[in-house]
Write an enzyme that holds these catalytic residues in place. Sequence first.
Site, PDB file in Angstrom:
ATOM      1  N   SER A   1     -41.487  47.752  -7.356  1.00 30.21           N
ATOM      2  CA  SER A   1     -42.882  48.133  -7.582  1.00 30.21           C
ATOM      3  C   SER A   1     -43.566  48.342  -6.234  1.00 30.21           C
ATOM      4  O   SER A   1     -42.882  48.540  -5.222  1.00 30.21           O
ATOM      5  CB  SER A   1     -43.576  47.057  -8.430  1.00 30.21           C
ATOM      6  OG  SER A   1     -44.830  47.501  -8.867  1.00 30.21           O
ATOM      7  N   ASN A   2     -44.887  48.332  -6.212  1.00 26.43           N
ATOM      8  CA  ASN A   2     -45.629  48.505  -4.955  1.00 26.43           C
ATOM      9  C   ASN A   2     -46.918  47.696  -5.014  1.00 26.43           C
ATOM     10  O   ASN A   2     -47.210  47.052  -6.021  1.00 26.43           O
ATOM     11  CB  ASN A   2     -45.896  49.993  -4.702  1.00 26.43           C
ATOM     12  CG  ASN A   2     -46.709  50.616  -5.814  1.00 26.43           C
ATOM     13  OD1 ASN A   2     -47.862  50.267  -6.033  1.00 26.43           O
ATOM     14  ND2 ASN A   2     -46.096  51.535  -6.557  1.00 26.43           N
ATOM     15  N   ASN A   3     -47.685  47.749  -3.917  1.00 30.52           N
ATOM     16  CA  ASN A   3     -48.869  46.869  -3.776  1.00 30.52           C
ATOM     17  C   ASN A   3     -50.150  47.402  -4.395  1.00 30.52           C
ATOM     18  O   ASN A   3     -51.211  46.856  -4.117  1.00 30.52           O
ATOM     19  CB  ASN A   3     -49.160  46.650  -2.292  1.00 30.52           C
ATOM     20  CG  ASN A   3     -48.169  45.727  -1.657  1.00 30.52           C
ATOM     21  OD1 ASN A   3     -47.597  44.869  -2.344  1.00 30.52           O
ATOM     22  ND2 ASN A   3     -47.939  45.893  -0.372  1.00 30.52           N
ATOM     23  N   SER A   4     -50.101  48.455  -5.182  1.00 27.48           N
ATOM     24  CA  SER A   4     -51.340  48.981  -5.759  1.00 27.48           C
ATOM     25  C   SER A   4     -52.012  47.908  -6.615  1.00 27.48           C
ATOM     26  O   SER A   4     -51.373  47.287  -7.463  1.00 27.48           O
ATOM     27  CB  SER A   4     -51.014  50.206  -6.627  1.00 27.48           C
ATOM     28  OG  SER A   4     -52.145  50.561  -7.379  1.00 27.48           O
TER      29      SER A   4
ATOM     30  N   ALA B   1     -50.239  54.549  -8.467  1.00 30.24           N
ATOM     31  CA  ALA B   1     -49.172  54.611  -7.461  1.00 30.24           C
ATOM     32  C   ALA B   1     -47.850  54.593  -8.218  1.00 30.24           C
ATOM     33  O   ALA B   1     -47.238  53.542  -8.417  1.00 30.24           O
ATOM     34  CB  ALA B   1     -49.282  53.432  -6.512  1.00 30.24           C
TER      35      ALA B   1
END
Length: 205
Positions: A21-24, A88
């Site tokens: 995943s990502n930091n959004s 994102a």
Amino acid sequence: MKIVITAGPTREKIDPVRYISNNSSGRMGYALATAALDLGHDVTLISGPVAIPVPEKANLIKVVSAAEMAQAVRDHAPDADIVIMCAAVADYRPAHPWDSKLKKMPGKLVLELERTEDILGTLGKNKRPGQMLIGFAAETDDLEANALGKLERKNLDWIAANLVSDGFGTDTNRITLYHRDGKKIPLPSGDKLSVARSMLHEVLP
Ligand code: C5P
């Protein structure tokens, strides 16, 4: 107007307990939903997994993966006046996710990744006359060149560009809007709700 907004990260499954995943944080998309609802619009908010309050009166559709987000956008975008892709979305997902929890083994593990669908790119190809498509570009480098490239490649009307250090996973944001006709509008920086209000003020017909 009917406005579809995507927000937050996506999660791409590695095994039943792990993901990429990502930091959004989802805060920019949720702020846009709040600002659009305050102006009296009908808002469908398609959201990846986030931990923030849902704007009252938004039609919330929760998704997890890029494939689920793509399906939700396919279901809701066709009759939208405006689509704002603030999410994102993961560009890659594990090509062969495991059905059981992966065990530690000696040596290296190689994870094969495959591309996800470019949701906004697909929307751009099938854009209905009169429909407005707005994308986001969060970049660490060459912000303007990357944003203008995406505006063109994805057939967008507007792109909202911000440096990752200015807005990704934070409470505030600093955005520059670029229009397909060449217009460039730097918005005053501030908390995400005030940036969302200025952004809608510029882009809404
Ligand atoms: O990932 P990228 O920087 O190309 O994202 C630019 C825009 O494209 C964003 O608006 C994002 O929501 C959208 N996007 C998408 N589907 C993807 C990747 C990005 O719609 N798979």
